[in-house]
Scaffold this motif. Sequence first.
Motif, PDB file in Angstrom:
ATOM      1  N   SER A 135      -6.901  -2.309  -3.890  1.00  0.00           N
ATOM      2  CA  SER A 135      -6.169  -1.067  -4.117  1.00  0.00           C
ATOM      3  C   SER A 135      -5.124  -0.840  -3.033  1.00  0.00           C
ATOM      4  O   SER A 135      -5.152  -1.464  -1.965  1.00  0.00           O
TER       5      SER A 135
ATOM      6  N   GLY B  69       0.810  -1.218   0.000  1.00  0.00           N
ATOM      7  CA  GLY B  69       0.000   0.000   0.000  1.00  0.00           C
ATOM      8  C   GLY B  69       0.836   1.258   0.000  1.00  0.00           C
ATOM      9  O   GLY B  69       0.539   2.217  -0.731  1.00  0.00           O
TER      10      GLY B  69
ATOM     11  N   LEU C 241      -4.885   1.783  -1.162  1.00  0.00           N
ATOM     12  CA  LEU C 241      -5.539   2.323   0.025  1.00  0.00           C
ATOM     13  C   LEU C 241      -6.137   1.221   0.881  1.00  0.00           C
ATOM     14  O   LEU C 241      -5.976   1.221   2.113  1.00  0.00           O
TER      15      LEU C 241
END
Length: 103
Positions: free
Chosen positions: A43, A23, A45
């Motif tokens: 993702s 991340g 995030l």
Amino acid sequence: MSYLALFFSGAFLCNCVPHLASGLRGEPFPTPFAKPHGVGNSSALVNVLWGYSNLLAGLYLLTRQPVTIGVNANCLTVLAGVLVLGTFSAVHFGKVWQGKHAR
């Protein structure tokens, strides 16, 4: 019960590393929230949030069952959690990445 908490503390702390690393680099990585679970990518995030939650869970369990660093049952139990989850992750994600690069 304290050894179980220590084992899972090690597992959570081990699991936070690849998610936070991916991340923070802005790279996708599989999480339980991806489709399919643990195989599809999430993702960056989502990985930061998942890694942070694992870090908090691992640290919380350590505050409930303090560990003295050294050759003792508590420390070895935490390390066993790291080793078991690390070994599982290496085998599982090795197969996931091999499958993704074989396409």
